[in-house]
Design a protein around this motif. Structure first.
Motif, short mmCIF file in Angstrom:
data_model
loop_
_atom_site.label_atom_id
_atom_site.label_comp_id
_atom_site.label_asym_id
_atom_site.label_seq_id
_atom_site.Cartn_x
_atom_site.Cartn_y
_atom_site.Cartn_z
N GLN A 294 -1.06 30.12 -32.60
CA GLN A 294 0.66 29.12 -32.47
C GLN A 294 0.34 29.75 -33.84
OE1 GLN A 294 0.46 25.82 -30.67
NE2 GLN A 294 2.78 25.75 -30.10
N VAL A 295 2.06 29.68 -34.41
CA VAL A 295 2.61 30.08 -35.23
C VAL A 295 3.34 28.89 -35.47
CG1 VAL A 295 4.47 31.73 -34.25
CG2 VAL A 295 3.69 32.09 -36.78
N ALA B 251 13.73 31.50 -48.13
CA ALA B 251 12.21 31.92 -47.56
C ALA B 251 11.97 31.37 -46.43
CB ALA B 251 11.26 31.75 -48.73
N ILE B 252 11.17 31.88 -46.11
CA ILE B 252 10.55 31.27 -44.88
C ILE B 252 8.91 31.66 -45.08
CG2 ILE B 252 12.31 31.10 -43.23
CD1 ILE B 252 10.76 33.87 -41.66
N LEU B 253 8.30 31.12 -44.76
CA LEU B 253 6.93 30.61 -44.60
C LEU B 253 6.52 30.98 -42.45
CD1 LEU B 253 4.78 28.31 -46.52
CD2 LEU B 253 5.43 31.44 -46.99
N LEU B 254 5.51 31.83 -41.83
CA LEU B 254 4.98 31.99 -40.43
C LEU B 254 3.53 32.07 -41.00
CD1 LEU B 254 6.71 35.70 -39.46
CD2 LEU B 254 7.04 33.33 -38.65
N VAL B 255 3.35 30.74 -40.73
CA VAL B 255 1.83 30.27 -40.49
C VAL B 255 0.72 30.35 -39.12
CG1 VAL B 255 -0.02 28.76 -41.22
CG2 VAL B 255 2.04 28.45 -42.30
N GLU B 256 0.19 30.94 -38.86
CA GLU B 256 -0.92 31.27 -37.81
C GLU B 256 -1.68 30.54 -37.76
OE1 GLU B 256 -0.26 34.07 -34.78
OE2 GLU B 256 -2.25 34.84 -34.64
N LEU B 257 -2.03 29.96 -36.90
CA LEU B 257 -3.60 29.47 -36.96
C LEU B 257 -4.06 29.72 -35.00
CD1 LEU B 257 -1.27 25.27 -37.49
CD2 LEU B 257 -3.02 26.75 -38.99
N ASP B 258 -5.35 30.06 -35.23
CA ASP B 258 -6.20 30.32 -34.45
C ASP B 258 -7.67 29.23 -34.37
OD1 ASP B 258 -7.81 31.46 -35.50
OD2 ASP B 258 -7.04 32.99 -35.15
N ASP C 91 -4.52 19.90 -33.70
CA ASP C 91 -5.02 19.28 -35.00
C ASP C 91 -4.69 19.83 -36.77
OD1 ASP C 91 -6.29 16.67 -36.86
OD2 ASP C 91 -8.16 18.89 -37.37
N GLN C 92 -4.79 20.86 -36.20
CA GLN C 92 -4.16 21.95 -37.55
C GLN C 92 -2.80 22.11 -37.85
OE1 GLN C 92 -6.29 25.71 -38.31
NE2 GLN C 92 -8.22 24.26 -39.50
N ILE C 93 -1.98 21.86 -36.81
CA ILE C 93 -0.63 22.19 -36.89
C ILE C 93 0.03 20.68 -37.33
CG2 ILE C 93 1.50 21.88 -35.20
CD1 ILE C 93 0.21 24.30 -33.06
N LEU C 94 -0.64 19.73 -37.11
CA LEU C 94 -0.01 18.77 -37.59
C LEU C 94 -0.38 18.37 -39.10
CD1 LEU C 94 -2.19 15.98 -35.18
CD2 LEU C 94 0.54 16.20 -34.70
N GLN C 95 -1.88 18.85 -39.56
CA GLN C 95 -2.06 18.76 -41.15
C GLN C 95 -0.53 19.71 -41.40
OE1 GLN C 95 -5.94 19.28 -42.74
NE2 GLN C 95 -6.10 18.94 -40.45
N ILE C 96 -0.53 20.73 -41.02
CA ILE C 96 -0.07 21.91 -41.77
C ILE C 96 1.69 21.25 -41.37
CG2 ILE C 96 1.39 24.30 -41.29
CD1 ILE C 96 -1.32 24.80 -42.30
N ARG D 7 5.95 33.12 -30.23
CA ARG D 7 5.32 33.21 -30.74
C ARG D 7 5.49 35.20 -30.75
NH1 ARG D 7 -0.23 35.91 -30.18
NH2 ARG D 7 -1.04 35.89 -32.46
N GLN D 8 4.93 36.11 -30.32
CA GLN D 8 5.38 37.03 -30.68
C GLN D 8 6.44 37.48 -31.25
OE1 GLN D 8 3.40 39.74 -30.01
NE2 GLN D 8 1.41 38.72 -28.64
N ARG D 9 8.28 36.85 -30.74
CA ARG D 9 9.11 37.10 -31.32
C ARG D 9 9.43 37.03 -32.92
NH1 ARG D 9 11.65 35.11 -27.36
NH2 ARG D 9 12.12 33.14 -28.89
N LEU D 10 8.28 35.58 -32.78
CA LEU D 10 8.58 35.51 -34.55
C LEU D 10 7.65 36.55 -35.28
CD1 LEU D 10 7.86 31.68 -34.36
CD2 LEU D 10 9.88 32.86 -35.09
N TRP D 11 6.51 36.94 -34.72
CA TRP D 11 5.96 37.86 -35.58
C TRP D 11 6.71 39.27 -35.35
CZ3 TRP D 11 2.94 36.89 -38.92
CH2 TRP D 11 1.48 35.92 -39.49
N LEU D 12 7.56 39.24 -34.78
CA LEU D 12 8.34 40.75 -34.34
C LEU D 12 9.10 41.17 -36.02
CD1 LEU D 12 8.80 43.45 -33.64
CD2 LEU D 12 10.14 41.88 -31.62
N GLY D 13 10.20 39.53 -35.73
CA GLY D 13 10.44 40.73 -36.79
C GLY D 13 9.95 40.36 -38.40
#
Lengths: 495, 495
Positions: free
Chosen positions: B231-232, B285-292, B300-305, B326-332
Motif C-alpha cells: 500500500q502506498v 513536495a510530496i513523499l510516496l511511502v510504500e509499505l509491504d 500497523d505501519q500505516i498508522l505509524q507512518i 496505488r498504481q496511479r500514484l506510482w505512475l506519476g
C-alpha cells in the motif's frame, strides 16, 4: 596469471627488521621475546601452532602504514590478527614474519543514530558495538557464537555469520565502508557512507579475504533498530529428515525467521546435560525458530509457524513465554559445541553449506556415513541458511580413529559440494580448509583468485599460505581438530 | 600497478577478424554492414554515439568463449551490451572493436521454488523474471524504472537499483551466482547456490563492473515471496526541506518502507499535467511511502507512518484505497522524467547519492544553486536511499546555457561528495561520470581499481575507457544530456 608465494620468506634479517620497527612504533608495541610472542602462536584452531618471528601492536593508522612499508621494503610476511577467535587458522602466524595485532584499535569512534551506523576500529568486539548502540534502540545484527570475544575486523576478514544472518545477512551485508592500508602502506577508503559507491566493489572483495589483500584499520557498520519483540518456538521431530523438511516448508511459506537452527538427538542430549535448557530428550531433532518484528507481526508469524510445524510432523511445540525462557532455549544451542565436547575425548567440527532444499538428503547421507565409519556425529547448525556443522566424535588415542574421522569429514564436504554447496559457511578457509578449495574450484577460478591477490600484494607478503591454495597444492583434505572438547574461545564459558 | 588502455586499438585487421569470427559463429550472428551496426551506436545515453567496428550476437556460451578468445588473440576491444537501456554510456561501442550483444541469451533456464531462485540468461528482461515467477507467488525485487526493457545482465553490470532497493537491496544483494567468460575465453563460476562461497568475493566484484572484467553468460537470482499486501501513502509538504526531514524521521523510527520517494513542486506539476496521477498541485513536495508485508504488518505501519508524517508537518495525507489507486500514484513517479522533459527543450539528469541525514541541507543547497545559475531544477528521487536525481532544465539553443548547466551539475555532485556521498547511485559511471570519479577517489584508490582490472584483463580489451579514469585523465565533469525530453528507453512509454 600470478601465483602468490606460499612458503616462509627466506633471508629475512630479524635484527634489521627490529631496528626499523623500533623507529616507527613505541617500545611497548613490539613483542620480541619468546614469552611475549607465545600467546600469539595460534588462533581458535588450536591444533595448528606456529611462533611468529615478531609481534607488533600498533596504536595508530600511521603506525600500521609505517610497519607495512617496512615489511614491504624488507619483504617480510605479515599476518594480521583481530581477537584470535577464528576457527580455521586464518590468523596462524608465519614463522618468518610479523604478527600484526589490531588489539589496540579498540575504540568506537562514532554512533550516528540518524544514519544508523557505527564507525569503529577493527579491534572492537562484535558485541561491544551492540552494547554501545543499545541506548539508542539500535544493534549490530551479525552474531557469531563467539560474539562476546571476536573482533569486528576479524568478522570482516572471515565474512562472519551467526544465528541471525538468515534474516539480516552476513557481515558483508552489514558493512558500509572500510579504511584499509595496502602492503605498500597506502591508506585507501572502500565503500562509503551513502547507499552505493562507484568503481569496482572492493568493499565486498575485502570480506572473507582473510587478511590477504590489506589491513583493515576502520569499519563503518550498519545498525538496525532493536525489534519490538523477539520470540522463539521450539519444535520436536522424530527424525532429522522430518525436521529438515520442516525447514523447507517454513521458507517455502515465505516466512524469514530471525533464526532457524537445528539440533539432532545427540546434540540435544549433550546440551541438556550441560546447561539444562529444557529440551525434549526423546526427540530425534529439534528446530529453534526465532521470529522478530512488531508485536502484531510476531503474533501473526507464530500462528503460521505453529501450523506449518504441525503439518510438517512436529511431535511437540513450545513457545517461549518470556525473555528468560527464550534465553534459556538459545543457551542450549549456543553451548552445544562444548556440550558435545564433554561427551567425547575428541571431535571434528565441519562447516559446509548446502542449498537448503537438499537438507533431508544430506542429513540422511551423513547418518549413512556415520554408520559406515562407526563414528557418532552430532548435528547442530544454521538450518535456515543450509550451513551445517556436523561434529564427528572420536578418540585420538584409538589407533586409526583420527584417520577414519578425517576421511569421514572429507566425505561430508564432498557431499556438500556434490549437491551444489560449499566447503565453508562462516568459519573461513584459513589453513584448515585450504585443500578443500581444490574440490570447490576449478583451476580457472583459482587462477583468477591468484590474479586478484597479485593486484593487491604481488609479492605475496600478506598472510601467505592461507585461504587460496596454489594450483600445485591441490591434494588432500583437512578438518578442524578440537581436543577433549576444549573451547576454541574460552570466553564462551562466560555466556 | 597497471593502467588499462583507454584509446582505440591500433592496427586491428578487420578482415582478418571477420574471417576468424565467421569460423566460430553462424552468419546471422555477425553484423558487418553499417546499416546493421547503426542501432548499436549508443545506449540510453543518446548524446554519445559511436559506430562499432563489428557487432556479434552469439547464441551459446561456447560461441562467447570463441569470440573472446579471438578478440584476445587479435587484441580487439570488446564492449558487452545487454538491452542498451543504460543511462551512463556503459555500452557505448568502441570504434575499433566488437560490440558483443547478449540479446540472444534470452531464456529463463529454471525457476526453483524451493530454493527460491531463478537461473536465467543475461539477456532476459528484468520484469520477465518476475512474470515467470508470479505463478509461484514469487518475484525478483530490484526494479529499475526501465525494468520492462532492461536486461538482468546489464543490471548486474551496472549494479542497478530501483524504487524497492531501500528494503530489498541493490542487484548485488539479490544475485547468488554468475557464470562468466574471461577475456581469455575461460568460463568461470562465481558465487554459488548456497549461502556463501569461499575465496575472494568475485561475485560482488562483478556487480557494477560495467563489462570491464568479463562477460556474464548466466545469472542465478534470489526470488522473494510476493508480499500479501502493498500500500502506498502520499504525503504533501510545504517545503522540500520539511519532506526531507520527514524521510529522516521515518527511518529513525525503525520503519523500512518498501519504497520512499520524493518529488518536488515542479516535478509534481509536470507529472500531474502528463499522467493525471492525482497529485496535490499546491504542495512544495510530496513523499510516496510504500509499505509491504502481511496484512497486520502493513496496517500497523500505516498508522505509524501517518503519525510520523503529521508530526513532520505533512499538510495532507492520502492512502491508496485499492490497487488501481496505488498504481496511479506510482505512475506519476515513474513517468516524472519524461513529464519534466515535456516542459523544457532540454534537461540534464544527475545521479548523486548522499547520506540521507543530509537531505534537507543538500536540497537547500541545490535550490540556492538553482537561483545562482538562474536555471530551474526538478527533484524526483529515491529519498529513502538518499539517491538524488536532480533534473536541470535548460535550452541548448540559448548560448552559454549548456555551459552553465554543466557547471551547475558539477557543483551538485561536488556537494554530494562534500557531505560524504557519491557521484552515482544506480546509473553507473560509464562514459558520463568518468571524470567525476576523480573527485570521488584519490589516486591510491584509482590505482587499486586499475590493478584489479589488470588482474582480469591485463591488455585492457574489455570496455576500454569506461567507469574508471586513468590518473592522467582526471580533469573535468560531464552529465547526462537528454534532448527535448526524449525517452532514454522508448519502451517506457508503454508503461
Amino acid at each position: 596469471m600470478a601465483q602468490h608465494s606460499e612458503g616462509p620468506a627466506a633471508g629475512v634479517d630479524r635484527e634489521r627488521l627490529i631496528e626499523a620497527l623500533e623507529a616507527v612504533v613505541p617500545e611497548s608495541a613490539l613483542l620480541i621475546s619468546e614469552e611475549e610472542r607465545r600467546p600469539y602462536e595460534c588462533d581458535g584452531l588450536t591444533a595448528y601452532r606456529r611462533l611468529p618471528m615478531l609481534v607488533v601492536l600498533p596504536e595508530t593508522v600511521e603506525q600500521v602504514q609505517a610497519v607495512l612499508r617496512i615489511c614491504h621494503q624488507q619483504q617480510v610476511p605479515v599476518v594480521a590478527r583481530g581477537a584470535g577467535t577464528g576457527l580455521s587458522g586464518g590468523a596462524l602466524p608465519h614463522a618468518g614474519g610479523v604478527l600484526l595485532s589490531l588489539a589496540r584499535f579498540n575504540r568506537i569512534l562514532k554512533i550516528d543514530t540518524l544514519a544508523r551506523t557505527a564507525r569503529v576500529q577493527p579491534g572492537v568486539r562484535n558485541l561491544a558495538i551492540s552494547e554501545a548502540a543499545r541506548p539508542y534502540g539500535l544493534y549490530y545484527a551479525p552474531d557469531p557464537s563467539s560474539q562476546i570475544a571476536c573482533s569486528i575486523g576479524g568478522n570482516v576478514a572471515e565474512n562472519a555469520g551467526g544465528v541471525h544472518c538468515l534474516k539480516y545477512g552476513l557481515t558483508v551485508h552489514n558493512v558500509l565502508k572500510l579504511e584499509m592500508v595496502t602492503i605498500e602502506g597506502e591508506r585507501i577508503t572502500l565503500g562509503g557512507d551513502a547507499l552505493d559507491a562507484p568503481g569496482y566493489d572492493l568493499l565486498a572483495l575485502m570480506h572473507g579475504s582473510e587478511g590477504m589483500l590489506g589491513v583493515i584499520v576502520e569499519i563503518t557498520v550498519r545498525l538496525l533498530p532493536v525489534p519490538e519483540r523477539a520470540q522463539v518456538v521450539m519444535a520436536a521431530f522424530d527424525s532429522v529428515a522430518a525436521a529438515g523438511a520442516a525447514v523447507g516448508a517454513i521458507i517455502a511459506a515465505g516466512i524469514v525467521p530471525a533464526g532457524l537452527e537445528m539440533m539432532d538427538g545427540f546434540a540435544i542430549e549433550a546440551a541438556e546435560a550441560f546447561v539444562h535448557a529444557g529440551y525434549p530428550l526423546d526427540a530425534a531433532a529439534i528446530l529453534l525458530v526465532e521470529l522478530d518484528g512488531t508485536n502484531e507481526e510476531v503474533s501473526d508469524q507464530i500462528l503460521q509457524i505453529h501450523d506449518l510445524l504441525k503439518q510438517a510432523g512436529a511431535t511437540g511445540l513450545r513457545t517461549a513465554q518470556d525473555e528468560a525462557e527464550r534465553q534459556r532455549l538459545w543457551l542450549g544451542r549456543k553451548a552445544a559445541f562444548p556440550a558435545v565436547g564433554r561427551l567425547s575425548p575428541d571431535y571434528y567440527c565441519m562447516d559446509g553449506t548446502i542449498p537448503r532444499g537438499r537438507l533431508p538428503e544430506v542429513l540422511n547421507g551423513i547418518a549413512a556415513l556415520s554408520r559406515e565409519y562407526g563414528l557418532r556425529v552430532a548435528n547442530v547448525f544454521h538450518a535456515g541458511d543450509g550451513n551445517l556443522h556436523p561434529l564427528i566424535l572420536y578418540d585420538a588415542n584409538v589407533p586409526s580413529e583420527l584417520d577414519s574421522t578425517e576421511e569421514f569429514g572429507g566425505r561430508i564436504l564432498e557431499l556438500c559440494v556434490a549437491v551444489g554447496g560449499t566447503v565453508t559457511g562462516e568459519h573461513g578457509v584459513g589453513v584448515e580448509k585450504i585443500d578443500q578449495m581444490c574440490v570447490q574450484f576449478a583451476s580457472a577460478e583459482l587462477s583468477q583468485f591468484h590474479a586478484v591477490k597479485a593486484a593487491f600484494d604481488a609479492a605475496g607478503l600478506l598472510n601467505p599460505g592461507k585461504a587460496v591454495p596454489t594450483l600445485q597444492r591441490c591434494a588432500e583434505f583437512g578438518a578442524m581438530h578440537v581436543h577433549g572438547g576444549a573451547l576454541p574461545f574460552p570466553e564462551l564459558e562466560r555466556f
